[in-house]
Motif scaffolding. Structure first.
Motif, PDB file in Angstrom:
ATOM      1  N   ARG A   1      -4.174  68.456 -23.107  1.00 59.90           N
ATOM      2  CA  ARG A   1      -2.735  68.457 -23.318  1.00 59.90           C
ATOM      3  C   ARG A   1      -2.367  67.578 -24.507  1.00 59.90           C
ATOM      4  NH1 ARG A   1      -4.014  65.564 -18.981  1.00 59.90           N
ATOM      5  NH2 ARG A   1      -3.474  67.178 -17.498  1.00 59.90           N
ATOM      6  N   PRO A   2      -1.182  67.738 -25.043  1.00 60.05           N
ATOM      7  CA  PRO A   2      -0.764  66.868 -26.140  1.00 60.05           C
ATOM      8  C   PRO A   2      -0.811  65.399 -25.708  1.00 60.05           C
ATOM      9  CG  PRO A   2       0.736  68.720 -25.930  1.00 60.05           C
ATOM     10  CD  PRO A   2      -0.169  68.768 -24.741  1.00 60.05           C
ATOM     11  N   PRO A   3      -1.189  64.500 -26.619  1.00 59.91           N
ATOM     12  CA  PRO A   3      -1.240  63.075 -26.270  1.00 59.91           C
ATOM     13  C   PRO A   3       0.107  62.599 -25.735  1.00 59.91           C
ATOM     14  CG  PRO A   3      -2.293  63.460 -28.388  1.00 59.91           C
ATOM     15  CD  PRO A   3      -1.632  64.749 -27.997  1.00 59.91           C
ATOM     16  N   PRO A   4       0.108  61.768 -24.687  1.00 56.46           N
ATOM     17  CA  PRO A   4       1.367  61.288 -24.103  1.00 56.46           C
ATOM     18  C   PRO A   4       2.049  60.274 -25.010  1.00 56.46           C
ATOM     19  CG  PRO A   4      -0.492  60.199 -23.070  1.00 56.46           C
ATOM     20  CD  PRO A   4      -1.069  61.237 -23.992  1.00 56.46           C
ATOM     21  N   PRO A   5       3.313  60.031 -24.780  1.00 61.98           N
ATOM     22  CA  PRO A   5       4.017  59.029 -25.581  1.00 61.98           C
ATOM     23  C   PRO A   5       3.513  57.624 -25.283  1.00 61.98           C
ATOM     24  CG  PRO A   5       5.392  59.785 -23.771  1.00 61.98           C
ATOM     25  CD  PRO A   5       4.197  60.680 -23.792  1.00 61.98           C
ATOM     26  N   SER A   6       3.813  56.710 -26.152  1.00 64.94           N
ATOM     27  CA  SER A   6       3.399  55.315 -25.975  1.00 64.94           C
ATOM     28  C   SER A   6       4.118  54.704 -24.774  1.00 64.94           C
ATOM     29  CB  SER A   6       3.708  54.507 -27.231  1.00 64.94           C
ATOM     30  OG  SER A   6       3.030  55.033 -28.349  1.00 64.94           O
ATOM     31  N   PRO A   7       3.523  53.676 -24.135  1.00 59.65           N
ATOM     32  CA  PRO A   7       4.183  53.014 -23.007  1.00 59.65           C
ATOM     33  C   PRO A   7       5.438  52.282 -23.460  1.00 59.65           C
ATOM     34  CG  PRO A   7       2.218  51.813 -23.672  1.00 59.65           C
ATOM     35  CD  PRO A   7       2.208  53.095 -24.424  1.00 59.65           C
ATOM     36  N   PRO A   8       6.311  51.919 -22.526  1.00 54.79           N
ATOM     37  CA  PRO A   8       7.534  51.187 -22.875  1.00 54.79           C
ATOM     38  C   PRO A   8       7.200  49.871 -23.578  1.00 54.79           C
ATOM     39  CG  PRO A   8       7.617  51.969 -20.609  1.00 54.79           C
ATOM     40  CD  PRO A   8       6.220  52.188 -21.086  1.00 54.79           C
ATOM     41  N   PRO A   9       8.106  49.367 -24.408  1.00 54.85           N
ATOM     42  CA  PRO A   9       7.874  48.092 -25.104  1.00 54.85           C
ATOM     43  C   PRO A   9       7.565  46.971 -24.113  1.00 54.85           C
ATOM     44  CG  PRO A   9       9.798  49.202 -26.003  1.00 54.85           C
ATOM     45  CD  PRO A   9       9.387  49.972 -24.781  1.00 54.85           C
ATOM     46  N   GLY A  10       6.555  46.189 -24.426  1.00 53.84           N
ATOM     47  CA  GLY A  10       6.201  45.048 -23.588  1.00 53.84           C
ATOM     48  C   GLY A  10       5.294  45.369 -22.419  1.00 53.84           C
ATOM     49  N   VAL A  11       4.987  46.648 -22.216  1.00 59.88           N
ATOM     50  CA  VAL A  11       4.116  47.042 -21.105  1.00 59.88           C
ATOM     51  C   VAL A  11       2.759  47.443 -21.676  1.00 59.88           C
ATOM     52  CG1 VAL A  11       3.741  48.669 -19.211  1.00 59.88           C
ATOM     53  CG2 VAL A  11       6.042  47.820 -19.701  1.00 59.88           C
TER      54      VAL A  11
END
Length: 230
Positions: free
Chosen positions: A121-131
């Motif tokens: 599948r397409p690469p997932p988005p980056s995690p939330p800032p600070g996580v």
């Protein structure tokens, strides 16, 4: 780090009367995986877009297992969508898998076949800032094939449907997965996402990952592949 569930050995081939017996490799039942691809490995193996459409599907690959538990002589057996490079992506990921020399039931795996059925599948988005995204967890408990038999979606089982789901989970102070959400399900509406959520309670990781960093408060992505008994 895909979790491969519901491995089973296919029935023996039946030779026609008055002919030589048909010889075939048996499949590993209950492989004990000691390493598997990381999220970065999946991103690196992701095929380039074809005709402007991002690759999004699954592929089935058969590999021979060496005495050391490595996968070799892999062949693409099926692609859910032809022409997107799904099979080649799984072939690129195969060397990242390694199992223990003995299966869960104590049988030698060398010389046997193993099936990889992976969703690309397409690469997932980056995690939330600070996580922090934990990509090298050390699992102390996780679901196995026997758990798949209990949680396999009833409708999918009756229809002979296989699929997968990806969860995005937080990690609590005990290394347990918390607040998991379904980020991807294939096929859509197949209930593999809900089944994967049920399985998430069976997972627990060490509080320090293989990079030597704390996992508490981080996030992990958990792809789970669901397969029918063979």
């Amino acid at each position: 780090m895909p979790i491969l569930l519901a491995f089973a050995e296919p029935p023996a081939a039946v030779a026609p009367a008055a002919t030589a017996p048909v010889l075939r490799q048996s499949f590993v039942v209950g492989p004990n995986w000691v390493s598997s691809p990381t999220a970065k490995d999946y991103a690196d193996a992701y095929p380039a877009a074809t005709a402007g459409e991002p690759a999004d599907g699954a592929a089935r690959v058969y590999c021979t297992v060496t005495d050391a538990g490595e996968l070799t002589a892999c062949e693409v057996k099926e692609e859910s969508i032809v022409g997107q490079g799904l099979g080649q992506a799984v072939l690129a990921l195969a060397p990242k898998f390694k199992m223990a020399p003995l299966s869960m039931d104590g049988q030698a795996v060398g010389g046997k076949l193993v099936e990889l059925y992976l969703r690309i599948r397409p690469p997932p988005p980056s995690p939330p800032p600070g996580v922090r995204l934990v990509v090298h967890p050390t699992w102390v408990a996780r679901a196995a094939g026997v758990d798949a038999a209990k949680y396999y979606p009833v409708r999918a089982l009756r229809m002979g449907v296989e699929g997968d789901a990806t969860l995005q989970c937080g990690i609590d102070a005990q290394g347990l997965l918390a607040n998991c959400v379904i980020t991807c399900e294939f096929p859509k509406g197949s209930e593999f996402g809900g089944a994967s959520l049920a399985l998430s309670a069976l997972f627990q990781m060490e509080l320090v990952d293989k990079d030597g960093q704390s996992v508490v408060g981080g996030m992990v992505r958990l792809p789970i592949n669901w397969r029918l008994p063979r």
